[in-house]
Design an enzyme around this catalytic site. Structure first.
Site, PDB file in Angstrom:
ATOM      1  N   MET A 269      67.247 -16.374 -89.886  1.00 14.42           N
ATOM      2  CA  MET A 269      65.867 -15.970 -89.660  1.00 14.42           C
ATOM      3  C   MET A 269      65.666 -15.636 -88.189  1.00 14.42           C
ATOM      4  O   MET A 269      66.071 -16.396 -87.307  1.00 14.42           O
ATOM      5  CB  MET A 269      64.919 -17.092 -90.094  1.00 14.42           C
ATOM      6  CG  MET A 269      63.443 -16.782 -89.914  1.00 14.42           C
ATOM      7  SD  MET A 269      62.941 -15.313 -90.817  1.00 14.42           S
ATOM      8  CE  MET A 269      61.612 -14.752 -89.764  1.00 14.42           C
ATOM      9  N   GLU A 304      70.162 -10.508 -86.753  1.00 14.08           N
ATOM     10  CA  GLU A 304      68.997 -11.284 -86.320  1.00 14.08           C
ATOM     11  C   GLU A 304      68.625 -10.970 -84.879  1.00 14.08           C
ATOM     12  O   GLU A 304      67.437 -10.926 -84.527  1.00 14.08           O
ATOM     13  CB  GLU A 304      69.256 -12.784 -86.506  1.00 14.08           C
ATOM     14  CG  GLU A 304      69.659 -13.206 -87.912  1.00 14.08           C
ATOM     15  CD  GLU A 304      68.707 -12.727 -88.997  1.00 14.08           C
ATOM     16  OE1 GLU A 304      67.498 -12.550 -88.715  1.00 14.08           O
ATOM     17  OE2 GLU A 304      69.172 -12.509 -90.131  1.00 14.08           O
TER      18      GLU A 304
END
Length: 890
Positions: A269, A304
């Site tokens: 994330m 990411e």
């Protein structure tokens, strides 16, 4: 469902937020079952919303309210209303300070959304809508705020306290508590919020940006994993430099942090400045990580990091625009990986995933456009269509505009929308304005679901030396979009013409030759109508068309190639992807020969020319070893199932295994020679050359083992015993446990030895579990049921679930699709269990059952019954309900 069935949310109903949050101040007092969260929000009405009298409605789930204040005044219960997912305050001024104090239970949060505990660590996952499980908030991506976060916890238990941005304060409190305050100067939506608290160590490095700023880089892990971080750190520094060189984008904070978490629903994330990673995507060292694992870490770290601009600095206006950040960023990380390794191998890997799984998604009940028009649960739309097909849509823009204009377009997009929540239209408009190209028709790729089909026919006129290529396009009806005939797509078709001596120069009739083009043997045709004919002139021989070079568009191509033409492309075409693709097409034809004979109870004959073609590939010293390995790998059962009109489980499995064995036995001398030539012991390297060598060696071993000879088994045992890296060790283990010749005693022994050696390495144990779950020998379901009783399995850990249940149901078709339906009953049981624990994971496991219409009538009935049993659960989550209801819909 416990209440009324969930309602769909529609893109057409989007409206601007009624309120905006200027600043967000958060205070966390961490406690396993009673974490107290205080929020202080500066809120104002949105002048663009034109809603001067609407009440304030905030999102919130599973929160225990302690107190509420508006501008310092305590609100009484009569002044607000709490629903299952909202808090509504009927009367608020135009500008005010909202304060809330709530209590949450991280330890009991098995959904792994919001704030939860992973082993001894607190962590968060807020994308897409997890922040509402932390505190009351406008949890939508177009509400962007400046965050300041203070975390307080026991210093002895949680010495490390992290959040987004830069550390601005820290210190000690009474009773052994300490605190840390982080400030993120860049406005962001709540889904990018992150918090970590735990006992963690870190490795540290620095990066100097092109403007001379020094950035601190830290990767936080449990102490036992400190020796597995170097590859991720190197990958991060490569990604930062690449983004500066290729896109001109520089990192903006003083520190960039990565934290490895064992319990995580996703891969990773991109939270601003504090990326939270699944351990499988950050930890790597040769003894415990395969080459595929090394490449995955490099790719995910880059992905990411690239989000810092394509996702964070410019975020998406709403979740329907998800591919705006994900498709674009997948394209960016794919290009990065191609530059770092072999571009052709990377392209083959990406296309294999797309054609096997995303095309199947396009053909199933969950089919949706890259930008879906509606959803019930947004978590269900983190799909291959949004990510991988979304990447291909961006790639097509790159192909149509060229690298220079694409870079101008991306520069314009970032400069126009920095600090904003943007839409796909904003992205496309920037590309149009920078290039002067009209992409109006092209945008149908974002709004029309399904995989387009291209049918190609041709004719050669020897007298005039002209060659006519006619392309027609169509796209099947999909459940989501009930159009009998969809509008034509704008499809770039990269192509060449192959002659007896190699690629031929291309001259389109009626068009001048471009003097600036260095390569006149490659051309991109733009198919924009349902049917178009392209005429080439100046040809002295009938050519073989090589279409969709480098897989220039995510479409299915039908051209009636002869096997001789496919062999010619494999041998002589200049495009590496096309050579591999021709090899796959030839292999499919040979496997289908065996399938037809199997169904008709006839003799199984293998095309001798195919065997000789594989022999030539195997012994060709001029070819890249990684490409040889890829070309020798037969189409998977999953791909053969995807291209089948009706999936014949037994015929596909038998035919593929039969062709593998026939190749292995016919080429045994060459295979053994190549194996030994690539088995010389040498220090481990993660270079593309070293990985290619291991890939070829282990592909060859997988062939040799199916000859079921003592010699092949001894080779596998010797490799297992001598392996100094996980790539070789796991390949040898898999070879032995898939071998009938090995015998049960030996198989059990090598599995036990492997587990005892690696029982303290969770990621290695996960690979050990997967290897067993995918063994295709009879009794696969029973073996998986036993694995679920093993001490290494944990139904609450997503990685374990994927390693066992996901690997079996999605990667062991001949056992999962048993005729008695026991595999379907097993999966339904697991989904019903996970529905209560982790609905996101439960819904993703459903995929094999959603394809029930492609099987024979007996299996269809059993798969549908399993879906109906799930549907009858009275408290079905929105995640599972959406997938099951769409799967059962007529």
């Amino acid at each position: 469902m416990k209440d009324a069935q969930p309602k769909s949310i529609y893109l057409k109903d989007y409206r601007k937020p009624d309120f905006l949050i200027e600043t967000t101040e958060l205070h966390f007092n961490l406690d396993p079952s009673a974490t107290v969260v205080k929020s202080r929000l500066k809120i104002r009405r949105n002048p663009e919303a034109h809603t001067p009298s609407l009440p304030l409605t905030l999102h919130g789930q599973d929160l225990e309210l302690i107190s509420l204040h508006i501008d310092g005044k305590t609100l009484q219960p009569s002044e607000y209303e709490i629903g299952p997912e909202t808090l509504t305050i009927n009367t608020v001024p135009n500008e005010f300070v909202f304060e809330a104090e709530v209590k949450i239970n991280p330890e009991g949060n098995t959904s792994l959304e919001g704030l939860y505990k992973s082993r001894t660590m607190y962590c968060t996952q807020c994308e897409a809508e997890g922040f509402r499980k932390i505190t009351y908030y406008l949890d939508r991506p177009d509400v962007m705020s400046e965050f300041t976060t203070t975390i307080e916890a026991s210093e002895s238990e949680f010495p490390v306290l992290l959040s987004n941005g830069n550390l601005i304060d820290s210190g000690k409190r009474e009773n052994g508590q300490h605190f840390a305050t982080w400030h993120d100067p860049f406005k962001k939506p709540a889904y990018l919020f992150a918090l970590v608290g735990g006992t963690l160590d870190f490795i540290e490095d620095t990066f100097t940006t092109k403007s001379g700023r020094n950035i601190t880089l830290r990767i936080f892990v449990e102490t036992k994993d400190l020796d597995k971080c170097d590859h991720a750190m190197l990958s991060l520094k490569k990604a930062m430099r690449w983004d500066e060189e290729v896109y001109g984008l520089e990192y903006d904070l003083d520190i960039f942090m990565i934290v490895a978490v064992d319990d995580f629903n996703m891969g990773a994330m991109e939270n601003k400045g504090l990326n939270i990673f699944n351990t499988s995507c950050v930890l790597a060292k040769p003894e415990t990580t395969t080459d595929a694992g090394f490449q995955r870490v490099e790719g995910v770290v880059a992905h990411e990091y690239f989000h810092n601009w394509s996702g964070n600095r410019v975020t998406c206006r709403d979740w329907f625009q998800l591919s705006l950040k994900e498709g674009f960023t997948v394209f960016r990380d794919s290009e990065f990986s191609a530059d770092m390794n072999s571009r052709t191998v990377k392209r083959v890997e990406d296309v294999s995933l797309l054609r096997t799984l995303q095309f199947a998604e396009d053909g199933g009940p969950m089919a949706h456009p890259v930008r879906p028009p509606s959803f019930i649960e947004i978590s269900n739309f983190y799909t291959l269509t949004v990510y991988e097909k979304g990447c291909e849509v961006v790639r097509m823009i790159h192909t149509l505009l060229g690298a220079e204009n694409f870079r101008k377009g991306s520069d314009l997009y970032f400069s126009r929308h920095d600090g904003e929540a943007a839409t796909i239209e904003n992205f496309v408009k920037a590309m149009e304005d920078a290039s002067g190209r009209d992409l109006t028709q092209f945008t149908r790729w974002y709004s029309q679901a399904g995989t387009p089909r291209i049918n190609a026919t041709d004719a050669y006129d020897e007298e005039s030396g002209t060659y006519s290529l006619t392309l027609t396009q169509s796209c099947p009806t999909t459940p989501e979009a009930k159009q009998e005939e969809k509008q034509p797509f704008h499809i770039p078709v990269a192509m060449g013409l192959l002659g007896d001596a190699g690629n031929l120069p291309l001259k389109l009739q009626g068009q001048p030759i471009d003097a600036d083009t260095e390569d006149n043997t490659n051309l991109v045709l733009e198919l924009t109508d349902f049917e178009q004919t392209f005429v080439f002139e100046g040809l002295n021989e009938k050519p073989t068309p090589v279409l969709l070079r480098d897989f220039s568009a995510p479409v299915k191509l039908n051209y009636n190639y002869s096997r001789e033409q496919l062999t010619a492309i494999m041998s002589r075409d200049s495009d590496g992807f096309s050579r591999w693709d021709a090899c796959q097409k030839l292999a499919v034809a040979v496997i289908e020969d065996v399938m037809n004979a199997y169904r008709g109870d006839q003799k199984y004959d293998i095309d001798h020319a195919f065997i000789e073609t594989c022999r030539a590939i195997l012994i060709d010293q001029s070819l890249d070893k990684a490409m040889v390995a890829l070309m020798l790998q037969l189409p998977t059962e999953a791909y053969l199932s995807e291209i089948a009109t009706e999936i014949d489980v037994e015929a596909i499995h038998f035919a593929r295994q039969y062709v593998r064995k026939a190749l292995a036995e016919s080429l045994s001398e060459e295979l053994e020679s190549v194996y030994r030539a690539n088995s010389n012991p040498e220090p481990f390297s993660a270079s593309a050359t070293a990985m290619a060598k291991r890939s070829l060696k282990n592909t060859v071993l997988s062939y040799l083992i199916v000859t079921e000879t003592d010699e092949s088994l001894h080779l596998a045992q010797a490799q297992l015993d001598a392996a100094t890296n996980m790539t070789d060790e796991l390949a040898a283990l898999s070879a032995i446990i898939n071998s009938e010749h090995a015998g049960e005693s030996l198989r059990d022994q090598v599995l036990q030895d492997f587990y005892l050696r690696w029982s303290d390495e969770a990621l290695v144990v996960n690979q050990w579990l997967t290897a067993q779950a995918q063994v295709s020998r009879v009794g696969g379901l029973e073996r998986v049921q036993q694995l679920m009783q093993h001490e290494a399995f944990d139904i609450k850990n997503p990685n374990k679930i994927r390693a066992v249940i996901g690997a079996f149901c999605g990667g062991n078709p001949v056992n999962f699709h048993r005729e008695d339906g026991a595999g379907y009953e097993f999966l339904a049981d697991q989904i019903l269990t996970l529905n209560k624990l982790n609905p996101q994971i439960a819904s993703r496991l459903l995929t094999p059952l959603t394809k029930w219409r492609k099987y024979d009538s007996g299996r269809q009935a059993l798969m549908r019954a399993a879906l109906e049993r799930i549907m009858s659960e009275p408290e079905l989550s929105k995640d599972v309900y959406e997938v099951v209801s769409k799967s059962l819909k007529d």
